[in-house]
Design a protein around this motif. Structure first.
Motif, PDB file in Angstrom:
ATOM      1  N   PHE A   1       0.623 -12.164 -10.246  1.00 17.59           N
ATOM      2  CA  PHE A   1       0.667 -10.742  -9.918  1.00 17.59           C
ATOM      3  C   PHE A   1      -0.450  -9.996 -10.636  1.00 17.59           C
ATOM      4  O   PHE A   1      -0.707 -10.236 -11.822  1.00 17.59           O
ATOM      5  CB  PHE A   1       2.010 -10.127 -10.334  1.00 17.59           C
ATOM      6  CG  PHE A   1       3.166 -10.489  -9.461  1.00 17.59           C
ATOM      7  CD1 PHE A   1       3.487  -9.718  -8.357  1.00 17.59           C
ATOM      8  CD2 PHE A   1       3.935 -11.604  -9.744  1.00 17.59           C
ATOM      9  CE1 PHE A   1       4.566 -10.048  -7.554  1.00 17.59           C
ATOM     10  CE2 PHE A   1       5.013 -11.951  -8.942  1.00 17.59           C
ATOM     11  CZ  PHE A   1       5.329 -11.167  -7.836  1.00 17.59           C
ATOM     12  N   PRO A   2      -1.108  -9.067  -9.951  1.00 20.63           N
ATOM     13  CA  PRO A   2      -2.065  -8.202 -10.640  1.00 20.63           C
ATOM     14  C   PRO A   2      -1.360  -7.376 -11.714  1.00 20.63           C
ATOM     15  O   PRO A   2      -0.189  -7.003 -11.558  1.00 20.63           O
ATOM     16  CB  PRO A   2      -2.611  -7.300  -9.528  1.00 20.63           C
ATOM     17  CG  PRO A   2      -2.313  -8.031  -8.257  1.00 20.63           C
ATOM     18  CD  PRO A   2      -1.048  -8.786  -8.506  1.00 20.63           C
ATOM     19  N   ALA A   3      -2.065  -7.076 -12.799  1.00 20.38           N
ATOM     20  CA  ALA A   3      -1.471  -6.294 -13.887  1.00 20.38           C
ATOM     21  C   ALA A   3      -0.986  -4.934 -13.402  1.00 20.38           C
ATOM     22  O   ALA A   3       0.020  -4.411 -13.889  1.00 20.38           O
ATOM     23  CB  ALA A   3      -2.495  -6.124 -15.010  1.00 20.38           C
ATOM     24  N   LEU A   4      -1.689  -4.364 -12.422  1.00 17.14           N
ATOM     25  CA  LEU A   4      -1.307  -3.049 -11.915  1.00 17.14           C
ATOM     26  C   LEU A   4       0.080  -3.056 -11.282  1.00 17.14           C
ATOM     27  O   LEU A   4       0.770  -2.032 -11.276  1.00 17.14           O
ATOM     28  CB  LEU A   4      -2.336  -2.550 -10.895  1.00 17.14           C
ATOM     29  CG  LEU A   4      -3.675  -2.078 -11.474  1.00 17.14           C
ATOM     30  CD1 LEU A   4      -4.651  -1.723 -10.353  1.00 17.14           C
ATOM     31  CD2 LEU A   4      -3.479  -0.876 -12.394  1.00 17.14           C
ATOM     32  N   VAL A   5       0.496  -4.203 -10.736  1.00  7.73           N
ATOM     33  CA  VAL A   5       1.825  -4.292 -10.141  1.00  7.73           C
ATOM     34  C   VAL A   5       2.886  -4.105 -11.226  1.00  7.73           C
ATOM     35  O   VAL A   5       3.859  -3.363 -11.045  1.00  7.73           O
ATOM     36  CB  VAL A   5       2.011  -5.635  -9.420  1.00  7.73           C
ATOM     37  CG1 VAL A   5       3.448  -5.787  -8.919  1.00  7.73           C
ATOM     38  CG2 VAL A   5       1.040  -5.754  -8.255  1.00  7.73           C
ATOM     39  N   TYR A   6       2.698  -4.749 -12.369  1.00  6.94           N
ATOM     40  CA  TYR A   6       3.645  -4.603 -13.472  1.00  6.94           C
ATOM     41  C   TYR A   6       3.622  -3.183 -14.035  1.00  6.94           C
ATOM     42  O   TYR A   6       4.671  -2.620 -14.383  1.00  6.94           O
ATOM     43  CB  TYR A   6       3.315  -5.607 -14.578  1.00  6.94           C
ATOM     44  CG  TYR A   6       3.695  -7.024 -14.234  1.00  6.94           C
ATOM     45  CD1 TYR A   6       4.991  -7.489 -14.471  1.00  6.94           C
ATOM     46  CD2 TYR A   6       2.782  -7.889 -13.665  1.00  6.94           C
ATOM     47  CE1 TYR A   6       5.348  -8.783 -14.162  1.00  6.94           C
ATOM     48  CE2 TYR A   6       3.128  -9.181 -13.337  1.00  6.94           C
ATOM     49  CZ  TYR A   6       4.421  -9.630 -13.585  1.00  6.94           C
ATOM     50  OH  TYR A   6       4.774 -10.910 -13.250  1.00  6.94           O
ATOM     51  N   GLN A   7       2.441  -2.601 -14.114  1.00  6.94           N
ATOM     52  CA  GLN A   7       2.341  -1.245 -14.627  1.00  6.94           C
ATOM     53  C   GLN A   7       3.082  -0.256 -13.732  1.00  6.94           C
ATOM     54  O   GLN A   7       3.807   0.621 -14.213  1.00  6.94           O
ATOM     55  CB  GLN A   7       0.873  -0.851 -14.760  1.00  6.94           C
ATOM     56  CG  GLN A   7       0.118  -1.624 -15.830  1.00  6.94           C
ATOM     57  CD  GLN A   7      -1.370  -1.361 -15.804  1.00  6.94           C
ATOM     58  OE1 GLN A   7      -1.848  -0.457 -15.112  1.00  6.94           O
ATOM     59  NE2 GLN A   7      -2.131  -2.151 -16.551  1.00  6.94           N
ATOM     60  N   GLU A   8       2.905  -0.403 -12.423  1.00  4.78           N
ATOM     61  CA  GLU A   8       3.584   0.496 -11.488  1.00  4.78           C
ATOM     62  C   GLU A   8       5.092   0.279 -11.520  1.00  4.78           C
ATOM     63  O   GLU A   8       5.868   1.238 -11.481  1.00  4.78           O
ATOM     64  CB  GLU A   8       3.048   0.281 -10.070  1.00  4.78           C
ATOM     65  CG  GLU A   8       3.688   1.163  -8.996  1.00  4.78           C
ATOM     66  CD  GLU A   8       3.373   2.637  -9.150  1.00  4.78           C
ATOM     67  OE1 GLU A   8       3.973   3.446  -8.425  1.00  4.78           O
ATOM     68  OE2 GLU A   8       2.517   2.987  -9.999  1.00  4.78           O
ATOM     69  N   ALA A   9       5.512  -0.980 -11.611  1.00  4.40           N
ATOM     70  CA  ALA A   9       6.949  -1.267 -11.682  1.00  4.40           C
ATOM     71  C   ALA A   9       7.553  -0.659 -12.938  1.00  4.40           C
ATOM     72  O   ALA A   9       8.663  -0.120 -12.913  1.00  4.40           O
ATOM     73  CB  ALA A   9       7.176  -2.773 -11.655  1.00  4.40           C
ATOM     74  N   GLY A  10       6.807  -0.739 -14.062  1.00  3.37           N
ATOM     75  CA  GLY A  10       7.299  -0.126 -15.285  1.00  3.37           C
ATOM     76  C   GLY A  10       7.433   1.372 -15.149  1.00  3.37           C
ATOM     77  O   GLY A  10       8.401   1.971 -15.634  1.00  3.37           O
ATOM     78  N   THR A  11       6.476   1.989 -14.485  1.00  2.00           N
ATOM     79  CA  THR A  11       6.533   3.432 -14.240  1.00  2.00           C
ATOM     80  C   THR A  11       7.743   3.797 -13.388  1.00  2.00           C
ATOM     81  O   THR A  11       8.404   4.819 -13.606  1.00  2.00           O
ATOM     82  CB  THR A  11       5.246   3.914 -13.544  1.00  2.00           C
ATOM     83  OG1 THR A  11       4.124   3.626 -14.373  1.00  2.00           O
ATOM     84  CG2 THR A  11       5.300   5.406 -13.258  1.00  2.00           C
TER      85      THR A  11
ATOM     86  N   HIS B   1       1.610  -2.328   4.591  1.00  3.11           N
ATOM     87  CA  HIS B   1       1.896  -1.702   3.298  1.00  3.11           C
ATOM     88  C   HIS B   1       1.875  -2.735   2.165  1.00  3.11           C
ATOM     89  O   HIS B   1       2.889  -3.380   1.860  1.00  3.11           O
ATOM     90  CB  HIS B   1       3.244  -0.990   3.347  1.00  3.11           C
ATOM     91  CG  HIS B   1       3.316   0.085   4.382  1.00  3.11           C
ATOM     92  ND1 HIS B   1       2.375   1.092   4.476  1.00  3.11           N
ATOM     93  CD2 HIS B   1       4.214   0.307   5.378  1.00  3.11           C
ATOM     94  CE1 HIS B   1       2.689   1.900   5.478  1.00  3.11           C
ATOM     95  NE2 HIS B   1       3.788   1.446   6.038  1.00  3.11           N
ATOM     96  N   ARG B   2       0.736  -2.865   1.506  1.00  2.00           N
ATOM     97  CA  ARG B   2       0.590  -3.860   0.440  1.00  2.00           C
ATOM     98  C   ARG B   2       1.433  -3.531  -0.797  1.00  2.00           C
ATOM     99  O   ARG B   2       1.989  -4.433  -1.416  1.00  2.00           O
ATOM    100  CB  ARG B   2      -0.883  -3.960   0.025  1.00  2.00           C
ATOM    101  CG  ARG B   2      -1.777  -4.668   1.033  1.00  2.00           C
ATOM    102  CD  ARG B   2      -3.114  -4.977   0.393  1.00  2.00           C
ATOM    103  NE  ARG B   2      -3.997  -5.679   1.305  1.00  2.00           N
ATOM    104  CZ  ARG B   2      -4.924  -6.549   0.914  1.00  2.00           C
ATOM    105  NH1 ARG B   2      -5.052  -6.813  -0.363  1.00  2.00           N
ATOM    106  NH2 ARG B   2      -5.698  -7.144   1.790  1.00  2.00           N
ATOM    107  N   GLU B   3       1.498  -2.246  -1.165  1.00  2.00           N
ATOM    108  CA  GLU B   3       2.261  -1.886  -2.362  1.00  2.00           C
ATOM    109  C   GLU B   3       3.720  -2.272  -2.219  1.00  2.00           C
ATOM    110  O   GLU B   3       4.343  -2.749  -3.166  1.00  2.00           O
ATOM    111  CB  GLU B   3       2.125  -0.387  -2.636  1.00  2.00           C
ATOM    112  CG  GLU B   3       0.757   0.008  -3.174  1.00  2.00           C
ATOM    113  CD  GLU B   3       0.675   1.501  -3.445  1.00  2.00           C
ATOM    114  OE1 GLU B   3       1.202   2.281  -2.623  1.00  2.00           O
ATOM    115  OE2 GLU B   3       0.090   1.870  -4.465  1.00  2.00           O
ATOM    116  N   VAL B   4       4.273  -2.071  -1.021  1.00  3.41           N
ATOM    117  CA  VAL B   4       5.656  -2.461  -0.778  1.00  3.41           C
ATOM    118  C   VAL B   4       5.801  -3.980  -0.844  1.00  3.41           C
ATOM    119  O   VAL B   4       6.748  -4.503  -1.431  1.00  3.41           O
ATOM    120  CB  VAL B   4       6.149  -1.933   0.587  1.00  3.41           C
ATOM    121  CG1 VAL B   4       7.505  -2.539   0.949  1.00  3.41           C
ATOM    122  CG2 VAL B   4       6.245  -0.423   0.565  1.00  3.41           C
TER     123      VAL B   4
END
Length: 286
Positions: free
Chosen positions: A210-220, A191-194
């Motif tokens: 960190f990829p930008a998408l990681v920060y975007q998902e964390a913000g969500t 599980h990469r997202e975890v």
């Protein structure tokens, strides 16, 4: 007819009819009987128990009624874990030859240490790959709810009962398994997202990596990275076999290609424990 060896009552459980229909009517039809379902755990010694009665009277490796061993030999020559094989008959039907040892160990442990319920749930979410549930659980740590007790007095208590802090949950290691952390569990199950979420919340892995998408998902998800100075880095945790999450990744297949040897899943040799940041929390917004 067999009865429960603990309470001597029939091996059934009664389910009361739902008092609220789709229209919100609280009236229960007169004379409606509770639904009766089987509730039978048949041990290898021959004794039968209700599930809750077995948990209440449970003594590891022995039947609470006759004191005979209920432990079966391991099915694998390489495994040292003992099994408890039973026939289980409940609302799901008859299941024969079920190993309930892991469930009994966890239930017994949680009855002794109820404050670790969120920690156990955290490990399960990491194994299942449910990063959203992990974020909600972390946010709930330390929350309190207000309610009335039986006497109408206002009382305040922690959500879900006694609990660990978010930092303790994120760095929890399984004491009744092999001391795996959530990062170990995520890696073992691919599980990469975890893994990214745990690195964000519980490590000093450089923010620019960190990829930008990681920060975007964390913000969500509404979580943030607090500064990590002085805290245990989740990448440094080792299981009972002395393995880091990176060691687990090496045997987990190509899904972790590009992660091994990069410092994502293990502390780089000679890496400092602190990233030297000023201590300001970084809010994760997309």
């Amino acid at each position: 007819m067999a009865v429960c060896a603990h309470c001597q009552k029939p091996l059934t459980i009664s389910i009361e009819p739902d008092s609220e229909d789709e229209d919100g009517n609280d009236d229960v039809p007169m004379g409606e009987e509770p639904e009766t379902l089987p509730d039978d755990v048949h041990l290898s010694c021959g004794d039968h128990f209700h599930w809750e009665c077995l948990l209440e009277a449970y003594e590891y490796s022995k039947c609470p009624a006759c004191n005979r061993s209920i432990v079966a030999a391991s099915s694998s020559s390489s495994s040292t874990e003992e099994r408890i094989i039973v026939d289980l008959n409940n609302e799901g039907g008859l299941q024969q030859g079920i190993d309930i040892a892991p469930i009994l160990r966890e239930e017994s442990y949680l009855r002794a240490y109820p404050e670790e319920r969120k920690c156990r749930a955290f490990l399960e979410f990491c194994s299942e790959g449910d990063h959203r549930a992990i974020a909600e659980l972390v946010k709930s740590c330390g929350e309190e709810v207000t309610a009335d007790d039986e006497d109408g007095e206002v009382m305040t208590e922690a959500v879900g009962g006694p609990s660990k802090s978010a930092d303790e949950v994120l760095r929890y290691q399984d004491p009744i398994g092999d001391m795996s952390s959530g990062l170990h569990a995520a890696v073992a199950n691919g599980h990469r997202e975890v893994a990214w979420l745990l690195l964000l919340l519980a490590s000093e892995y450089p923010e620019m990596s960190f990829p930008a998408l990681v920060y975007q998902e964390a913000g969500t998800l509404g979580v943030m990275r607090e500064y990590q100075t002085g805290k245990v880095d989740i990448r440094s945790l080792k299981d009972a076999h002395g393995r880091t999450a990176e060691d687990v990744a090496r045997g987990a297949g190509v899904i972790w290609q590009g992660w091994v040897g990069t410092g994502r899943l293990a502390m780089p040799n000679g890496a400092p424990r602190s990233n030297g940041r000023s201590g300001v929390a970084t809010t994760l917004r997309g």
